[in-house]
Write a protein that holds these residues in place. Structure first.
Motif, PDB file in Angstrom:
ATOM      1  N   ARG A 108       0.817  -1.223   0.000  1.00 20.88           N
ATOM      2  CA  ARG A 108       0.000   0.000   0.000  1.00 20.88           C
ATOM      3  C   ARG A 108       0.847   1.268   0.000  1.00 20.88           C
ATOM      4  NH1 ARG A 108      -3.184  -3.020   4.198  1.00 20.88           N
ATOM      5  NH2 ARG A 108      -4.794  -4.082   3.016  1.00 20.88           N
ATOM      6  N   ALA A 109       1.816   1.309  -0.904  1.00 21.28           N
ATOM      7  CA  ALA A 109       2.656   2.501  -1.041  1.00 21.28           C
ATOM      8  C   ALA A 109       1.821   3.639  -1.617  1.00 21.28           C
ATOM      9  CB  ALA A 109       3.849   2.217  -1.943  1.00 21.28           C
ATOM     10  N   ASP A 110       2.003   4.838  -1.064  1.00 18.37           N
ATOM     11  CA  ASP A 110       1.315   6.029  -1.553  1.00 18.37           C
ATOM     12  C   ASP A 110       2.089   6.690  -2.688  1.00 18.37           C
ATOM     13  OD1 ASP A 110       1.180   6.571   1.851  1.00 18.37           O
ATOM     14  OD2 ASP A 110      -0.619   6.099   0.693  1.00 18.37           O
ATOM     15  N   LEU A 111       3.402   6.439  -2.718  1.00 21.54           N
ATOM     16  CA  LEU A 111       4.287   7.090  -3.672  1.00 21.54           C
ATOM     17  C   LEU A 111       5.442   6.163  -4.003  1.00 21.54           C
ATOM     18  CD1 LEU A 111       5.248   9.741  -5.157  1.00 21.54           C
ATOM     19  CD2 LEU A 111       6.474  10.294  -3.039  1.00 21.54           C
ATOM     20  N   ILE A 112       5.804   6.118  -5.277  1.00 24.08           N
ATOM     21  CA  ILE A 112       7.002   5.414  -5.727  1.00 24.08           C
ATOM     22  C   ILE A 112       7.967   6.475  -6.231  1.00 24.08           C
ATOM     23  CG2 ILE A 112       7.982   3.733  -7.337  1.00 24.08           C
ATOM     24  CD1 ILE A 112       5.122   2.498  -7.539  1.00 24.08           C
ATOM     25  N   VAL A 113       9.194   6.457  -5.726  1.00 21.05           N
ATOM     26  CA  VAL A 113      10.223   7.394  -6.172  1.00 21.05           C
ATOM     27  C   VAL A 113      11.340   6.575  -6.796  1.00 21.05           C
ATOM     28  CG1 VAL A 113      11.834   9.217  -5.512  1.00 21.05           C
ATOM     29  CG2 VAL A 113       9.656   8.984  -4.291  1.00 21.05           C
ATOM     30  N   LEU A 114      11.614   6.802  -8.082  1.00 28.26           N
ATOM     31  CA  LEU A 114      12.661   6.034  -8.735  1.00 28.26           C
ATOM     32  C   LEU A 114      13.418   6.886  -9.736  1.00 28.26           C
ATOM     33  CD1 LEU A 114      11.120   3.493 -11.289  1.00 28.26           C
ATOM     34  CD2 LEU A 114       9.881   5.407 -10.358  1.00 28.26           C
ATOM     35  N   GLY A 115      14.605   6.424 -10.068  1.00 34.97           N
ATOM     36  CA  GLY A 115      15.457   7.136 -11.015  1.00 34.97           C
ATOM     37  C   GLY A 115      14.962   6.988 -12.439  1.00 34.97           C
ATOM     38  N   GLY A 116      15.191   8.015 -13.246  1.00 28.35           N
ATOM     39  CA  GLY A 116      14.787   7.979 -14.644  1.00 28.35           C
ATOM     40  C   GLY A 116      15.617   7.012 -15.463  1.00 28.35           C
ATOM     41  N   ARG A 117      16.855   6.812 -15.064  1.00 25.38           N
ATOM     42  CA  ARG A 117      17.749   5.844 -15.724  1.00 25.38           C
ATOM     43  C   ARG A 117      18.419   5.021 -14.647  1.00 25.38           C
ATOM     44  NH1 ARG A 117      16.758   5.425 -21.010  1.00 25.38           N
ATOM     45  NH2 ARG A 117      16.868   7.402 -22.067  1.00 25.38           N
ATOM     46  N   GLY A 118      18.332   3.724 -14.780  1.00 23.30           N
ATOM     47  CA  GLY A 118      18.969   2.837 -13.815  1.00 23.30           C
ATOM     48  C   GLY A 118      20.160   2.138 -14.414  1.00 23.30           C
ATOM     49  N   SER A 119      20.431   0.958 -13.917  1.00 15.15           N
ATOM     50  CA  SER A 119      21.575   0.199 -14.422  1.00 15.15           C
ATOM     51  C   SER A 119      21.120  -0.926 -15.340  1.00 15.15           C
ATOM     52  CB  SER A 119      22.391  -0.367 -13.256  1.00 15.15           C
ATOM     53  OG  SER A 119      21.591  -1.250 -12.500  1.00 15.15           O
ATOM     54  N   GLY A 120      19.999  -0.723 -16.023  1.00 18.38           N
ATOM     55  CA  GLY A 120      19.452  -1.738 -16.910  1.00 18.38           C
ATOM     56  C   GLY A 120      20.289  -1.948 -18.156  1.00 18.38           C
ATOM     57  N   ASP A 121      19.915  -2.964 -18.933  1.00 19.47           N
ATOM     58  CA  ASP A 121      20.659  -3.307 -20.132  1.00 19.47           C
ATOM     59  C   ASP A 121      20.040  -2.665 -21.369  1.00 19.47           C
ATOM     60  OD1 ASP A 121      18.365  -4.784 -20.495  1.00 19.47           O
ATOM     61  OD2 ASP A 121      19.310  -6.680 -19.970  1.00 19.47           O
ATOM     62  N   ALA A 122      20.569  -2.995 -22.525  1.00 16.04           N
ATOM     63  CA  ALA A 122      20.101  -2.403 -23.780  1.00 16.04           C
ATOM     64  C   ALA A 122      18.627  -2.700 -24.039  1.00 16.04           C
ATOM     65  CB  ALA A 122      20.945  -2.923 -24.938  1.00 16.04           C
ATOM     66  N   GLU A 123      18.139  -3.820 -23.550  1.00 15.77           N
ATOM     67  CA  GLU A 123      16.727  -4.167 -23.731  1.00 15.77           C
ATOM     68  C   GLU A 123      15.823  -3.057 -23.191  1.00 15.77           C
ATOM     69  OE1 GLU A 123      13.537  -7.377 -21.891  1.00 15.77           O
ATOM     70  OE2 GLU A 123      15.666  -7.786 -21.762  1.00 15.77           O
ATOM     71  N   ASN A 124      16.203  -2.471 -22.064  1.00 22.97           N
ATOM     72  CA  ASN A 124      15.389  -1.418 -21.479  1.00 22.97           C
ATOM     73  C   ASN A 124      15.292  -0.200 -22.389  1.00 22.97           C
ATOM     74  OD1 ASN A 124      14.692  -2.773 -19.155  1.00 22.97           O
ATOM     75  ND2 ASN A 124      16.495  -2.095 -18.057  1.00 22.97           N
ATOM     76  N   ALA A 138       1.413   2.258 -12.586  1.00 22.93           N
ATOM     77  CA  ALA A 138       1.257   2.365 -11.128  1.00 22.93           C
ATOM     78  C   ALA A 138      -0.133   2.852 -10.747  1.00 22.93           C
ATOM     79  CB  ALA A 138       2.312   3.306 -10.564  1.00 22.93           C
ATOM     80  N   LYS A 139      -0.607   2.352  -9.622  1.00 20.06           N
ATOM     81  CA  LYS A 139      -1.907   2.762  -9.089  1.00 20.06           C
ATOM     82  C   LYS A 139      -1.758   3.818  -8.004  1.00 20.06           C
ATOM     83  CE  LYS A 139      -4.100  -1.560 -10.296  1.00 20.06           C
ATOM     84  NZ  LYS A 139      -4.736  -2.779  -9.836  1.00 20.06           N
ATOM     85  N   CYS A 140      -0.531   4.306  -7.841  1.00 17.20           N
ATOM     86  CA  CYS A 140      -0.264   5.388  -6.881  1.00 17.20           C
ATOM     87  C   CYS A 140       0.574   6.432  -7.593  1.00 17.20           C
ATOM     88  CB  CYS A 140       0.449   4.857  -5.639  1.00 17.20           C
ATOM     89  SG  CYS A 140       2.103   4.195  -5.951  1.00 17.20           S
ATOM     90  N   SER A 141       0.873   7.513  -6.913  1.00 17.11           N
ATOM     91  CA  SER A 141       1.702   8.569  -7.498  1.00 17.11           C
ATOM     92  C   SER A 141       3.123   8.061  -7.696  1.00 17.11           C
ATOM     93  CB  SER A 141       1.735   9.782  -6.579  1.00 17.11           C
ATOM     94  OG  SER A 141       0.456  10.324  -6.446  1.00 17.11           O
ATOM     95  N   VAL A 142       3.795   8.590  -8.720  1.00 14.09           N
ATOM     96  CA  VAL A 142       5.175   8.213  -9.020  1.00 14.09           C
ATOM     97  C   VAL A 142       5.988   9.488  -9.249  1.00 14.09           C
ATOM     98  CG1 VAL A 142       6.707   6.954 -10.592  1.00 14.09           C
ATOM     99  CG2 VAL A 142       4.419   6.057 -10.114  1.00 14.09           C
ATOM    100  N   LEU A 143       7.153   9.544  -8.634  1.00 13.80           N
ATOM    101  CA  LEU A 143       8.091  10.641  -8.844  1.00 13.80           C
ATOM    102  C   LEU A 143       9.332  10.055  -9.484  1.00 13.80           C
ATOM    103  CD1 LEU A 143       9.159  13.548  -8.394  1.00 13.80           C
ATOM    104  CD2 LEU A 143       9.898  12.796  -6.126  1.00 13.80           C
ATOM    105  N   VAL A 144       9.698  10.569 -10.651  1.00 18.30           N
ATOM    106  CA  VAL A 144      10.892  10.108 -11.343  1.00 18.30           C
ATOM    107  C   VAL A 144      11.950  11.191 -11.235  1.00 18.30           C
ATOM    108  CG1 VAL A 144      11.865   9.331 -13.540  1.00 18.30           C
ATOM    109  CG2 VAL A 144       9.502   8.751 -12.949  1.00 18.30           C
ATOM    110  N   THR A 145      13.100  10.831 -10.669  1.00 13.55           N
ATOM    111  CA  THR A 145      14.198  11.801 -10.525  1.00 13.55           C
ATOM    112  C   THR A 145      15.056  11.774 -11.780  1.00 13.55           C
ATOM    113  OG1 THR A 145      15.649  10.200  -9.445  1.00 13.55           O
ATOM    114  CG2 THR A 145      14.223  11.532  -8.019  1.00 13.55           C
ATOM    115  N   HIS A 146      15.593  12.913 -12.122  1.00 13.54           N
ATOM    116  CA  HIS A 146      16.484  13.038 -13.277  1.00 13.54           C
ATOM    117  C   HIS A 146      17.736  13.788 -12.853  1.00 13.54           C
ATOM    118  CE1 HIS A 146      13.766  11.434 -16.287  1.00 13.54           C
ATOM    119  NE2 HIS A 146      12.796  12.071 -15.676  1.00 13.54           N
TER     120      HIS A 146
END
Length: 147
Positions: A108-124, A138-146
């Motif tokens: 039951r998270a109210d907010l997800i905060v995640l980076g705009g670019r992670g350490s993913g591979d070329a597929e991403n 997402a069914k809650c608010s999301v903040l993407v940092t850049h």
């Protein structure tokens, strides 16, 4: 305002920025901070090769899990140093976006905060990044940092 803030981390600079923002927001709102690190096998060949030597405890799964635990513990330690107090850190296995979304709903998270670019591979980059999938579904608010 927020009671539970989820911050998925992957050891990247984007994840560190997201963690910093999460700690600030948790402090302002007295929210509980949930830190999540997700790992997965990228190849069925890796998974099958990990079962060849039953006497070797260091399977691909073990190595990936240990790496994820290290990232998660480092993030929790950093959050504590930044002043966070109510923290839960968890490591999960699975597809990153789907696992993040499922964890957010289950907890039951109210907010997800995640980076705009992670350490993913070329597929991403070809199929859409984890942050794009999370913000879209997402069914809650999301903040993407850049940067």
């Amino acid at each position: 305002m927020y009671q539970k803030i989820l911050c998925p981390v992957d050891g990247s600079e984007g994840g560190r920025r997201a963690l910093s923002e999460s700690v600030k927001l948790a402090g302002l709102t007295q929210a509980r901070l949930l830190i999540l690190t997700v790992f997965r096998h990228h190849s069925l060949l890796d998974a099958s090769l990990s079962m060849v030597d039953v006497d070797d405890p260091d399977t691909v799964e073990d190595v990936l899990r240990a790496h994820a635990v290290g990232i998660c513990e480092e993030a929790k330690s950093a959050a504590l140093q930044m002043g966070a107090s109510h923290i839960r850190a968890v490591v999960k296995r699975g597809p990153p976006a789907r696992t993040i979304l499922g964890f957010a709903e289950q907890n039951r998270a109210d907010l997800i905060v995640l980076g705009g670019r992670g350490s993913g591979d070329a597929e991403n980059y070809l199929l859409g990044s984890v942050s794009h999938k999370v913000t879209s579904l997402a069914k809650c608010s999301v903040l993407v940092t850049h940067p």
